[in-house]
Motif scaffolding. Structure first.
Motif, short mmCIF file in Angstrom:
data_model
loop_
_atom_site.label_atom_id
_atom_site.label_comp_id
_atom_site.label_asym_id
_atom_site.label_seq_id
_atom_site.Cartn_x
_atom_site.Cartn_y
_atom_site.Cartn_z
N GLN A 154 0.83 -1.21 0.00
CA GLN A 154 0.00 0.00 0.00
C GLN A 154 0.86 1.25 0.00
O GLN A 154 0.56 2.23 -0.68
N GLU A 155 1.97 1.21 0.77
CA GLU A 155 2.86 2.37 0.81
C GLU A 155 3.55 2.56 -0.53
O GLU A 155 3.73 3.69 -1.00
N THR A 156 3.94 1.46 -1.16
CA THR A 156 4.56 1.55 -2.49
C THR A 156 3.60 2.20 -3.48
O THR A 156 3.99 3.07 -4.27
N ASP A 157 2.34 1.78 -3.46
CA ASP A 157 1.34 2.35 -4.35
C ASP A 157 1.12 3.83 -4.06
O ASP A 157 0.98 4.65 -4.98
N ARG A 158 1.10 4.16 -2.76
CA ARG A 158 0.90 5.56 -2.36
C ARG A 158 2.04 6.44 -2.88
O ARG A 158 1.81 7.52 -3.45
N VAL A 159 3.27 5.98 -2.68
CA VAL A 159 4.43 6.75 -3.14
C VAL A 159 4.43 6.88 -4.65
O VAL A 159 4.73 7.94 -5.21
N TYR A 160 4.06 5.80 -5.33
CA TYR A 160 4.01 5.83 -6.80
C TYR A 160 3.05 6.91 -7.28
O TYR A 160 3.38 7.70 -8.18
#
Length: 522
Positions: free
Chosen positions: A298-304
């Protein structure tokens, strides 16, 4: 190994060169459009005049492109050379440690092979840029031809006066800019985007090929892939893991997944492909410590998503700046464009301030340290901080009236990171410079800089002042024109030449900590 952060910023300078080229060409076109006479007795007379005008303008395009290509080729040679050596030198530190631990028989000398990969990478990437330059010259000339044709038709048909037609043509030119289509999809892109992709991909592939040759020359077996928040979804699946890498035809010897089939290494869509910021480095069981932990999806998607939004904002700033400069070159009102630049800058600043954990941090997440070279430790530095815990101490003879900057920064350090901070009085001995602070038992010095070029001298002086008990140097940036990647490159060069012990460099602007670099002299 090259970190994702290094790969993300290595083209910053060369992108700026090509942005400036487009600005110069558009400004020249705008000035020529205004000066042109569009009242001709016949279409034939206009076409004759147009061909003459296009010829003159094309000569200007070629001259500017030649200058830009020369600058670019020098940049490419530097970027690829430094990047390949950095990647291989970092890997070799691990190979040497493995040999000392008895996990390798010896460390092979691959210097001649590495030089070949550098030469091949420079030749290939510069060849790609030269091919693109020919396409770009034709596209720029067509953009100008379309603009003056449009102005001629509007005047001839009685729709506009010459002044109105010129303004309309320049406004359209400013909106569209100069774009080229070099991908199979036919999508048109500006020069800086095309050059960034070519140089980043060429550099990473050169470094990876050199690492690959080095890896097999050492008869290694395992690699760990770097990871970073904001990776594209298809790459997030395989980043940050350990893999077994075997030559074609060899049998697997471990339970680790296969490197090639898992990451797509060697393909455009895989590791090291188009615009990819991932790399790898050797991994030895019993010696290596996993540098990358699984990242929260979820954090990876958010940063992306946030990074995509930031890139969009930056593109809009660039677009409205281009429009503003082109209209101003034609001596037309650009107030609307100027306000749009401010609006998008404000929007981007608000995005960064609302998400400092993402857009100000380094998400390379690397734990690999190496001699004489900086390691980003911003995240670790923030995690170890104890904000507001500690005190500020002043000696009795401290002159507060002339050291307001030092006091303000001391208060900022305590507020954000904590610790006992003692401000130090100036030495009474002639020619002797004392550091500004004793922070938790180590000497630190504050240097305010307004240009990238000032960094070398500032670091050199600061190192001398803290040399007896080095803690670090605080660089306080005082100008919007300072470019962080170039600044860090200059800092690293000076540290390598002059530092005598382990220290940190903190880079701040206003009240925002931009970067923390740790240097370990072994």
């Amino acid at each position: 190994m090259l970190s994702p952060q290094e790969l993300g910023h290595l083209t910053d300078d060369i992108e700026k060169i090509w942005q400036e080229l487009e600005d110069e060409l558009l400004a020249d076109m705008a000035q020529r459009i205004v000066k042109n006479d569009y009242a001709f007795p016949s279409t034939a007379a206009w076409n004759k005049r147009k061909l003459e005008e296009i010829g003159v303008q094309y000569d200007y395009i070629v001259r500017q492109l030649s200058r830009t290509l020369k600058l670019s080729e020098n940049q490419v040679k530097r970027i690829i050379g430094e990047s390949v050596h950095t990647a291989v030198d970092t890997d070799n530190l691990i190979f040497k440690a493995a040999a000392e631990a008895g996990l390798l028989e010896s460390v092979a000398d691959t210097s001649e092979l590495i030089s070949k990969f550098i030469a091949d990478g420079v030749k290939s990437t510069n060849g790609e840029l030269r091919n693109f330059a020919r396409t770009y010259a034709a596209d720029a000339s067509r953009a100008y031809e379309h603009a003056i044709d449009q102005a001629y038709l509007q005047v001839t048909n009685g729709f506009y006066t010459a002044q109105q037609a010129s303004q309309t043509a320049i406004e359209q030119l400013a909106r569209q800019g100069i774009t080229s289509a070099i991908t199979p999809s036919g999508r048109r892109e500006h020069a800086d985007v095309i050059v960034r992709r070519a140089v980043r991909t060429g550099t990473n592939q050169s470094a990876l090929k050199a690492q690959e040759a080095n890896f097999f020359a050492m008869e290694a077996q395992l690699v760990e892939v770097t990871d970073h928040y904001g990776a594209r979804p298809s790459h997030a699946e395989w980043q940050g893991k350990v893999y077994e890498w075997t030559k074609p035809g060899q049998q697997k010897k471990t339970s680790y997944p296969d490197f090639i089939s898992s990451t797509g290494y060697g393909t455009g869509a895989g590791l090291g492909g188009w615009n990819c910021r991932h790399s790898f480095y050797p991994f030895f069981e019993g010696l290596s410590e996993r540098a990358y932990e699984p990242l929260n999806t979820q954090e990876t998607d958010r940063v992306y998503e946030l990074e995509q939004e930031q890139r969009y904002n930056e593109r809009m700033i660039r677009e409205w700046t281009r429009r503003q400069k082109t209209l101003e070159a034609g001596c037309y009102d650009a107030n609307k464009e100027r306000e749009k630049v401010k609006e998008w800058k404000k929007r981007n600043d608000s995005l960064i301030k609302a998400n400092p954990d993402v857009l100000k941090k380094n998400y390379a997440n690397s734990k690999v340290a190496f001699a004489k070279r900086g390691k980003t430790v911003l995240e670790e530095f923030l995690e170890a901080a104890t904000p507001k815990k500690g005190n500020i101490f002043f000696p009795d003879d401290y002159n507060r009236s002339i050291h307001k900057s030092e006091i303000k920064v001391a208060e900022w350090l305590l507020e954000n990171f904590g610790g006992d901070i003692r401000l130090l009085s100036e030495s009474k001995k002639q020619g002797v410079k004392t550091p500004d602070y004793d922070w938790d038992g180590k000497f630190w010095d504050l240097k305010e800089i307004s240009t990238n070029a000032a960094a070398d001298s500032a670091i050199r002086k600061g190192l001398k002042q803290i040399s007896s008990n080095p803690g670090g140097i605080i660089l306080d940036l005082k100008s919007e024109d300072i470019e962080l990647p170039d600044l860090l490159h200059r800092v690293n060069d000076r540290i390598k030449r002059s530092a005598k012990g382990t220290l940190h460099v903190l880079v701040k602007k206003d009240d925002v900590l931009l970067e923390v670099i740790q240097y370990i002299k072994k």
